[in-house]
Scaffold this motif. Structure first.
Motif, PDB file in Angstrom:
ATOM      1  N   ARG A   1       6.432 -39.426   8.301  1.00 56.72           N
ATOM      2  CA  ARG A   1       4.877 -39.761   8.403  1.00 56.72           C
ATOM      3  C   ARG A   1       4.292 -40.183   7.084  1.00 56.72           C
ATOM      4  O   ARG A   1       3.066 -40.365   7.055  1.00 56.72           O
ATOM      5  CB  ARG A   1       4.226 -38.434   8.972  1.00 56.72           C
ATOM      6  N   GLY A   2       4.981 -40.439   5.978  1.00 59.18           N
ATOM      7  CA  GLY A   2       4.587 -41.081   4.975  1.00 59.18           C
ATOM      8  C   GLY A   2       4.650 -42.553   4.780  1.00 59.18           C
ATOM      9  O   GLY A   2       3.819 -43.193   4.535  1.00 59.18           O
ATOM     10  N   CYS A   3       5.983 -42.812   5.314  1.00 58.05           N
ATOM     11  CA  CYS A   3       6.111 -44.499   5.173  1.00 58.05           C
ATOM     12  C   CYS A   3       6.330 -45.157   6.564  1.00 58.05           C
ATOM     13  O   CYS A   3       6.496 -46.322   6.826  1.00 58.05           O
ATOM     14  CB  CYS A   3       7.431 -44.582   4.284  1.00 58.05           C
TER      15      CYS A   3
ATOM     16  N   CYS B   1      10.689 -43.596   1.218  1.00 59.57           N
ATOM     17  CA  CYS B   1       9.561 -43.546   0.279  1.00 59.57           C
ATOM     18  C   CYS B   1       9.965 -42.298  -0.610  1.00 59.57           C
ATOM     19  O   CYS B   1       8.836 -42.177  -1.529  1.00 59.57           O
ATOM     20  CB  CYS B   1       8.247 -43.157   1.108  1.00 59.57           C
ATOM     21  N   HIS B   2      10.788 -41.382  -0.502  1.00 57.31           N
ATOM     22  CA  HIS B   2      11.420 -40.401  -1.584  1.00 57.31           C
ATOM     23  C   HIS B   2      10.225 -39.335  -1.336  1.00 57.31           C
ATOM     24  O   HIS B   2      10.442 -38.416  -2.294  1.00 57.31           O
ATOM     25  CB  HIS B   2      11.428 -40.884  -2.682  1.00 57.31           C
TER      26      HIS B   2
ATOM     27  N   ALA C   1       2.938 -36.015  -1.529  1.00 53.75           N
ATOM     28  CA  ALA C   1       4.381 -35.727  -1.984  1.00 53.75           C
ATOM     29  C   ALA C   1       5.110 -34.985  -1.092  1.00 53.75           C
ATOM     30  O   ALA C   1       6.445 -35.168  -0.846  1.00 53.75           O
ATOM     31  CB  ALA C   1       4.232 -34.625  -3.175  1.00 53.75           C
ATOM     32  N   ILE C   2       4.473 -34.234   0.096  1.00 57.48           N
ATOM     33  CA  ILE C   2       5.062 -33.660   1.200  1.00 57.48           C
ATOM     34  C   ILE C   2       4.653 -34.014   2.689  1.00 57.48           C
ATOM     35  O   ILE C   2       3.671 -33.937   2.674  1.00 57.48           O
ATOM     36  CB  ILE C   2       5.365 -32.193   1.036  1.00 57.48           C
ATOM     37  N   VAL C   3       5.420 -34.583   3.346  1.00 55.95           N
ATOM     38  CA  VAL C   3       5.010 -35.241   4.659  1.00 55.95           C
ATOM     39  C   VAL C   3       5.783 -34.845   5.803  1.00 55.95           C
ATOM     40  O   VAL C   3       6.961 -34.351   5.661  1.00 55.95           O
ATOM     41  CB  VAL C   3       5.322 -36.777   4.575  1.00 55.95           C
ATOM     42  N   PRO C   4       5.258 -34.648   6.865  1.00 48.85           N
ATOM     43  CA  PRO C   4       6.024 -34.245   8.183  1.00 48.85           C
ATOM     44  C   PRO C   4       6.927 -35.350   8.752  1.00 48.85           C
ATOM     45  O   PRO C   4       6.643 -36.469   8.497  1.00 48.85           O
ATOM     46  CB  PRO C   4       4.961 -33.838   9.313  1.00 48.85           C
TER      47      PRO C   4
END
Length: 239
Positions: A200-202, A226-227, A190-193
């Motif tokens: 770094r999520g999508c 990616c929200h 749910a939380i990304v750098p």
């Protein structure tokens, strides 16, 4: 806002540990289910082979009974040959006798084939039985190992859940709800750098202005693609 990000990152790390433990427990259970399915398959094969043997045995008994009956008839016909009055009658009885002998020869051959099949099927059952015995022992060992592992995982998960309660209580209810919703939709992340302007999520670039706002760290910002909730992380040489 930095505190919120910090709490969420800690919470996500805990949730990922819980997810890993859940997967380990599920994988262990699946392994046991697979072992049971394999064992059940061998048992079913034994049942099928046993049924075939029973059918062959039944047919063998029927043929042997027919052989005995026909042999009695052959002896009767041979006795009649001594008292026949005409050549036509003699030839008729002789033909019936020869036909019966041929039929009995075929029955004897069929009995031999059935006995050979029964022997082969019995050998298959012995082999399947050995496999079952080995699988049963392995299953018992696996169940014991999985139960021990699951107990350890469950105890570890219980401790982690207590820690999670503490971390979750430090997050505002509305933010926790948002975090949970994103985590559920985004495979637990749910939380990304964001490094170098890339989520770094999508792994999509974010708009420059949004990246500038993110670096200020004065509000929560979500990735427009990616929200997921984002936080700025300085690039390293390795990256």
């Amino acid at each position: 806002m930095k505190a919120n990000i910090s709490h969420l990152r800690e919470l996500q790390a805990i949730d990922q540990k819980i997810s890993t433990l859940d997967k380990e427990i599920a994988a262990s259970a699946a392994e046991i289910d697979g072992r049971r399915a394999s064992l059940d398959g061998h048992r079913e094969t034994i049942d099928q082979l046993t049924a075939k043997i029973a059918a062959n045995e039944q047919r063998r008994r029927e043929l042997e009974a027919e052989l005995e009956d026909e042999q009695v008839k052959i002896k009767d016909r041979q006795a009649k040959l001594m008292n026949v009055q005409t050549n036509r009658e003699y030839q008729s009885i002789l033909k019936e006798t020869e036909d019966s002998k041929k039929a009995n020869t075929q029955r004897e051959e069929a009995v031999v084939q059935l006995m050979e099949q029964i022997e082969a099927l019995t050998a298959q059952i012995e082999e399947e039985t050995k496999i079952c015995e080995e699988d049963e022992k392995m299953l018992a060992d696996d169940i014991a190992a999985v139960e021990k592992k699951t107990s350890q995982f469950t105890a570890e998960k219980s401790k982690i859940l207590k820690s999670r309660e503490s971390k979750a209580s430090a997050v505002a209810a509305s933010l926790l709800k948002k975090y949970t919703a994103i985590r559920d939709k985004r495979n637990g992340l749910a939380i990304v750098p964001v490094t170098g302007g890339v989520c770094r999520g999508c792994f999509m670039n974010i708009p420059p202005q949004l990246y500038n706002d993110l670096m200020k760290e004065d509000k929560l910002i979500s990735c427009p693609t990616c929200h997921r909730i984002m936080f700025h992380e300085t690039e390293t040489t390795e990256e």
